[in-house]
Scaffold this active site. Structure first.
Site: not given
Length: 901
Positions: A256, A263-264, A269, A468, A444, A284
């Site tokens: 683990s 940033e966080s 695991h 398209e 369509h 974040c």
């Protein structure tokens, strides 16, 4: 046992022992003897001086140790062989952490060095020495390895909120001693309030990525060092900053790890025996996490070695329930978390296109359990965010084409798995689902063909959007079409569709059409804003010069216009612009039609549309209804449930003239005939339409109940909503020809005086009938319908000479003329012919004696509304049922007005 060359011990009297145990014993004996016989040679030492010397020596050695020791704390190995001593030495093993500026190898040195402690005791009879050996926790050798997390971050050089770069502020090392709070470092940095700074990093929002990988090498999953290396590498590849990490090897296997990011965090695991790792990455920051998925697969999806593969095969041999092929397999899910104000992925057309409300998130990004989730295109054009993905769920089975390709036969287990199923390719624009390969033809055809066949002879067609190519393909199937003008804003969309969605613009099987629909000579492609294009040519405020230019361009009027850009709720600038809508209708020919996708259909639980999320769509529809050029027109809403969406797709066909109703409500066999006559042939001789036919159109003719319910929640409430069903508080009075006692009416046949052979039939009430009561509803419901073209065909047959006796046809036509009446639906060429006792009711132009009338009164404005699902759903009832217009007494004759219908 202490080394003979370096160990030196002090006994209880402060004397120094010899270098060896034997020497020590000899010295002790000699000293004891001397003390007994020659006391003059004995020296007494004050114990206080001894303690001072001992403490001084310890202080000197401790200072030297501090000055010469490694600069970062060492990690102690948790030697499994010393587990029995773990309780007595728990503090040594639990004091583990990483410093930001240190590099610690996650590998443990399993040396077996010990420390020796010797104690001496003295008695009058002699002295003894006891030596005990205890295991010592081993330091990990400090080394510089691949999991180095980099130099120390200096907080003063960064402009970030909520970050303590020096050390944790609050931590619990799991020793059972509780949490420790560290002093906060001084904050000498002033955070400016400039809106142009990296303010997105301070919003209460983030991105969450979950990754599960299966069939990974067990040795990799059990290696703390290799996993830590992969973790640090993945963080760096994502453009993130790691502050520290902790990894723990578990018993009997598994690891683990958690990494603290600027940033966080990142954590994972492992289950080595199962070959599984589950990983969690939350940030974040502004950097998108989706591009990190392939790197995580590369770093953590380490395949088994040949030896490990053999072991895996032996363990799974004979297990028919396991369809695992042993290859590395990844499941992942991404979500936007928290609360944000702008889109971190760069799209300005639709903010937060990956949030929980977007189709891209709910269909692809968020679901975790998908067999295939492959990104094909992810780019920002000048106008849109464009994403194309290939997806396949675990529960998806093979299609008909897959079965043919792999020659599946009855009993083949692959029918029930996704093993050979082809992935579905899905196009998203600004996060909204636009088309799916597996269902685009149904979509369509349902969008284009109803409007095309509601026009009697479409020659000029305009397509707004259609990048398209599928809409162009559907229009080119009509042999009447001479010109198609495609106004597409985003040229990059066309290029992407040609390369990655070639099946949508594939016209190779259509006779007399270019292989690629875009390249057909009838197609004129205009790269421009459609709203601007229409306003300049058909808008009321168009300049004289522009208008004159439009007139020189053959003053083109479109027979059919197809809005294939966006649904109303996603394109408010176009759909809710009255000037654009007016220009759109103005550009239509007199019997022109418009096809519009409306998004998902209503449910009966929806509130009033103008107050709900459907408000933009409701406003758009009302702008069409209220347009001056549409007052003689008609609008039809319908749904198709086979377009691949979770809910039925809704569409709208708009007619500039109400005469289109006759074509809209055509019988299925009539439309099938028109399809056969109008559609081009195919080179493969297969049907040119896969989904749409007469029966499909028949299902479109009656709008779903939910549209009626929501329509009747408008404010003010539409007039016709009060007549959606019979009033159950009113009585029904029926004719019973077989049982006169039960009949509410008496039918009297009388001869006309002075006109022999002429009989007059009258109907009298046998009961009192209150005003509003229903008169002969069952007999009226038995009326049959006859289309005008059928009536005209029969009449033409009677004019053909030498066809023998046609009196039967003539008599039938005469009956129809006398007892039939046309529908009140504007534009429909349909008549109802009464065949029950109701046709016996006498007609009169004297309104004083008239006592019955139509159940559905005339609309207050004198004509049917342009759009009303109530009329579309209940027109038959409105056309047939009669009610008592006044109280009818027993014995009164039933009289209806001459111009009843």
């Amino acid at each position: 046992m202490a080394s003979s060359s370096s160990s030196s011990e002090t006994n209880g009297n402060g004397n120094t022992n010899g270098n060896t145990n034997g020497a020590a014993a000899t010295a002790t004996t000699t000293t004891t003897a001397t003390t007994a016989t020659t006391p003059s040679n004995t020296y007494a030492v004050d114990i206080r001086y001894f303690l001072v010397m001992l403490l001084s020596a310890m202080s000197v050695f401790f200072t030297i140790g501090v000055l010469t020791a490694p600069t970062s704390p060492a990690m102690y190995s948790n030697n499994k062989s010393n587990k029995s001593n773990s309780n007595s030495n728990s503090n040594a093993y639990n004091n583990i952490h990483f410093s930001i500026d240190s590099t610690l190898t996650p590998e443990s040195d399993s040396s077996k060095a010990t420390s020796t402690t010797t104690t001496s005791s003295e008695s009058k009879s002699g002295s003894t020495t006891t030596t005990t050996t205890t295991p010592t926790p081993q330091r990990r050798a400090q080394s510089k390895h691949s999991t180095e997390i980099g130099p120390k971050i200096v907080s003063g050089d960064l402009n970030e909120h909520h970050v303590n770069f020096e050390q944790p502020s609050y931590e619990d090392l799991g020793t059972g001693e509780g949490a420790v709070q560290h002093p906060h470092p001084p904050n000498n940095k002033t955070i400016p309030s400039d809106s142009n700074s990296n303010s997105n990093q301070h919003l209460p929002a983030g991105q969450h990525l979950l990754v599960d990988i299966k069939n990974v090498s067990p040795s990799f999953l059990n290696s703390e060092h290799r996993l830590a290396t992969a973790m640090v590498s993945s963080v760096r590849s994502a453009g993130l900053t790691i502050l520290s990490y902790h990894c723990h090897s578990l018993i009997p296997s598994g690891v683990s790890c958690v990494g603290v990011l600027l940033e966080s965090h990142i954590s994972f695991h492992t289950w080595p025996e199962e070959g599984v790792i589950t990983l969690d990455l939350f940030t974040c920051g502004e950097n998108p996490l989706l591009p990190v998925v392939p790197k995580l697969e590369e770093l953590f999806g380490v395949p088994r070695s040949d030896e490990e593969e053999e072991v895996w095969k032996r363990n799974n041999e004979g297990d028919d329930s396991n369809d695992d092929d042993g290859k590395v397999f990844t499941l992942w899910s991404h979500e936007l978390r928290g609360f944000r104000h702008s889109d971190p992925y760069g799209s300005t057309s639709k903010a937060n296109y990956l949030d929980s409300k977007s189709d891209l998130a709910s269909w692809v990004i968020t679901p975790l359990d998908m067999k295939v989730k492959k990104e094909v295109v992810a780019t920002n054009s000048e106008f849109h965010r464009i994403d194309i993905w290939e997806v396949l769920g675990h529960e998806d089975g093979p299609s008909y084409e897959d079965a043919l390709k792999f020659n599946l036969t009855e009993g083949d287990p692959r029918w029930l798995t996704a093993e050979i199923a082809s992935p579905n390719r899905i196009l998203f624009i600004n996060g909204s689902l636009q088309s799916m390969k597996d269902h685009e033809k149904e979509y369509h055809e349902s969008l284009v063909q109803p409007a095309m066949f509601t026009h009697p002879n479409p020659k000029t067609v305009a397509i707004i959007g259609g990048g398209e190519g599928a809409t162009i393909r559907e229009v080119l199937k009509h042999n009447t079409v001479e010109k198609i003008v495609v106004i597409e804003l985003d040229e990059l969309m066309i290029e992407i569709a040609r390369e990655h969605l070639p099946y949508m613009s594939n016209c190779t099987d259509i006779v007399d059409v270019a292989d690629n629909c875009f390249d057909d000579e009838r197609v004129e492609l205009i790269i421009e804003d459609a709203k601007k294009w229409f306003l300049e040519r058909y808008g009321d405020e168009a300049e004289t010069e522009t208008t004159a230019k439009a007139e020189t361009e053959e003053a083109i009027k479109f027979d059919v216009i197809i809005l294939d850009a966006f649904e109303p709720q996603n394109n408010r600038g176009m759909h809710n612009n009255p000037q654009f809508i007016n220009a759109l209708v103005k550009s239509l020919s007199d019997d022109g039609t418009v096809a519009i996708p409306l998004g998902e259909g209503h449910t009966i639980h929806d509130p009033r549309a103008s107050l709900s999320s459907y408000a933009p769509r409701e406003k758009f529809m009302q702008l069409l209804e209220q347009n001056d050029q549409m007052q003689n027109g008609a609008m039809f809403v319908y749904e198709e449930a086979h377009t691949g969406y979770d809910v039925p797709s809704a569409f709208l066909t708009v007619c500039k003239s109400s005469t289109c109703r006759d074509l809209w409500y055509a019988e299925a066999m009539v439309l099938d005939y028109d399809i056969n006559m109008r559609m081009r042939e195919t080179k493969s001789h297969k049907p040119i339409l896969m989904h749409f036919d007469g029966a499909t159109q028949h299902s479109f003719q009656i709008p779903p109940r939910a549209w009626e319910e929501v329509y009747c929640r408008r404010d003010p409430r539409p007039f016709e909503c009060d007549y959606r069903g019979l009033d159950l508080t009113k009585e029904l009075f029926e004719v019973d020809m077989e049982d006169e006692e039960q009949s509410s009416f008496e039918i009297v046949v009388e001869n006309v005086e002075g006109d022999e052979g002429v009989e007059v039939t009258s109907v009298y009430a046998k009961k009192d009938m209150p005003k509003g009561s229903y008169i002969m509803p069952s007999d009226l419901a038995a009326s049959f319908t006859i289309a005008e073209y059928t009536h005209e065909s029969l009449k033409a047959n009677t004019d053909i000479k030498n066809t023998g006796d046609v009196s039967v046809i003539e008599n039938f036509l005469a009956y129809v003329e006398k007892h039939g009446h046309k529908t009140m639906s504007d534009g429909r060429k349909l008549s109802y012919v009464e065949v029950g006792a109701s046709f016996m009711i006498r007609r009169s132009s004297d309104m004083d004696e008239v006592n019955v009338g139509r159940w559905m009164p005339e609309y207050p404005t004198g004509k049917q509304p342009v759009y009303s699902p109530v009329y579309d759903r209940h027109m038959v009832s409105f056309d047939l049922f009669l009610v008592a217009s006044k109280d009818i007494k027993k014995g009164d004759e039933i009289v209806k007005p001459e111009n009843l219908w």
